[in-house]
Write an enzyme that holds these catalytic residues in place. Sequence first.
Site, mmCIF file in Angstrom:
data_model
loop_
_atom_site.group_PDB
_atom_site.id
_atom_site.type_symbol
_atom_site.label_atom_id
_atom_site.label_comp_id
_atom_site.label_asym_id
_atom_site.label_seq_id
_atom_site.Cartn_x
_atom_site.Cartn_y
_atom_site.Cartn_z
ATOM 1 N N LYS A 18 -23.709 48.556 -25.739
ATOM 2 C CA LYS A 18 -24.088 47.281 -26.357
ATOM 3 C C LYS A 18 -25.403 46.785 -25.771
ATOM 4 O O LYS A 18 -25.516 46.638 -24.546
ATOM 5 C CB LYS A 18 -22.986 46.237 -26.127
ATOM 6 N N THR A 37 -22.010 47.173 -21.634
ATOM 7 C CA THR A 37 -23.177 46.309 -21.898
ATOM 8 C C THR A 37 -24.330 46.790 -21.029
ATOM 9 O O THR A 37 -24.197 46.895 -19.807
ATOM 10 C CB THR A 37 -22.852 44.835 -21.594
ATOM 11 N N SER A 56 -14.065 40.527 -22.480
ATOM 12 C CA SER A 56 -15.166 40.640 -21.519
ATOM 13 C C SER A 56 -14.657 41.022 -20.130
ATOM 14 O O SER A 56 -13.548 40.651 -19.737
ATOM 15 C CB SER A 56 -15.874 39.285 -21.448
ATOM 16 N N TYR A 89 -18.954 45.365 -17.669
ATOM 17 C CA TYR A 89 -20.162 45.205 -16.858
ATOM 18 C C TYR A 89 -19.980 46.162 -15.703
ATOM 19 O O TYR A 89 -19.002 46.045 -14.945
ATOM 20 C CB TYR A 89 -20.287 43.771 -16.320
HETATM 21 C C1 HOC Z 1 -24.514 38.695 -13.702
HETATM 22 C C2 HOC Z 1 -23.466 37.714 -14.241
HETATM 23 O O1 HOC Z 1 -22.612 37.705 -20.797
HETATM 24 C C3 HOC Z 1 -23.645 35.592 -20.704
HETATM 25 C C4 HOC Z 1 -22.711 36.566 -20.038
HETATM 26 C C5 HOC Z 1 -23.174 36.850 -18.664
HETATM 27 C C6 HOC Z 1 -22.012 37.097 -17.730
HETATM 28 C C7 HOC Z 1 -22.323 36.879 -16.275
HETATM 29 C C8 HOC Z 1 -23.120 37.994 -15.676
HETATM 30 O O2 HOC Z 1 -23.685 34.442 -20.271
HETATM 31 O O3 HOC Z 1 -24.350 35.934 -21.631
#
Ligand code: HOC
Length: 364
Positions: free
Chosen positions: A237, A158, A108, A132
């Site tokens: 995703k 994602t 991640s 992200y």
């Molecule tokens: C905007 C902050 O994928 C979850 C993670 C989220 C990650 C933090 C994003 O908890 O599903």
Amino acid sequence: EGNFPISVEDMESAAKQAMPAPAFSYIASGAGGEDTARKNTDAFKKYSIIPRLLNDVSNLDTSITMLGRIYPNPFLLAPIGVLKLADEQGDLAVARAAANSNVPFIQSTVSSYSIENIAQAASGSSKWFQLYWAKDEEISFNMVKRAEDAGYEAIVLTIDTITLGYREKDLYHRFSPLAQGYGQGNFESDPVFLSKLEEIHSRTIVESIVDNINYPALDWEHVKELKRRTSLPILLKGILHPEDALRAIRYGVDGIIVSNHGGRQLDGVISSIDALPEIVKVVDGQIPILFDSGVRRGIDALKVLAFGADAVLLGRPYVYSLAAGGEKGVERFLANFLQDFQTSMMLSGVKNIEELRQMKIVNM
Ligand code: HOC
């Protein structure tokens, strides 16, 4: 040693014992009233496969070819951030367990350890990087480059987390995952991010991360730009609509992951398994379709593949096993899961994944 839970339900109970309540609840819960989170697992029960027998399954082959590579199993570990919540070794432990089990690990963006830490801990194994998108896109491009340099095999963008879902349990616990400092492994080690800390007028690393990845402006032009910036395959995703699957193909994306983020983003969206058949139909083999959200047992994975998906992501179960037993716990979970899957394949009368993808599956 002692007994280690076999079922995911028992592993979840063991994780609940092992973790502080707000942290466990963050992992286990979904958005809103958690209807989609529940549906993800319940929806599997509607579907049944019709086995073919007398097919000599003594030499089972679980390998798949995807994105130009051979993978020994049709499984990957889904990207999950802040894994230190479950175990001090966090993603280091998971990446090692995945490597020992021949299952690729998708790291991640908000992981507890950095790309380079993970690459070193599980060198030689198959690793993908989940992105992200950062508002300040040079941060994203640099992370993608770090993943390329570290030998990662694909980038997973994602697309369903442009802002965090409305998670009632986390709000009740006043729990913010990144605030623990467990999601910054890739940021505190990133020279581009660090050089921009002042520029983006935020006070702390955590606030700057949130500022950056909370990015509702994300659209298809970003996908185009990412394609220009990396030679690695790109997968999106969070696809649930067949038209978005087709659009992904038009934008030159290399694969899609049908997912509703484990029901953690928008409560009320379709379960992943219900979304899958129509997407398989329109994509018609043009790009790989991976599946995420709701797989708990070998038979669930079998159903996903019988619907025509190419590979399956496993999420919460490995976090529970990490909390319950650390690296060894994740290894045990994966060994059990693979055994369950292989047994299910044999008893369905299929000897390889191609045969499995042709299996008859019905809604009754
Ligand atoms: C905007 C902050 O994928 C979850 C993670 C989220 C990650 C933090 C994003 O908890 O599903």
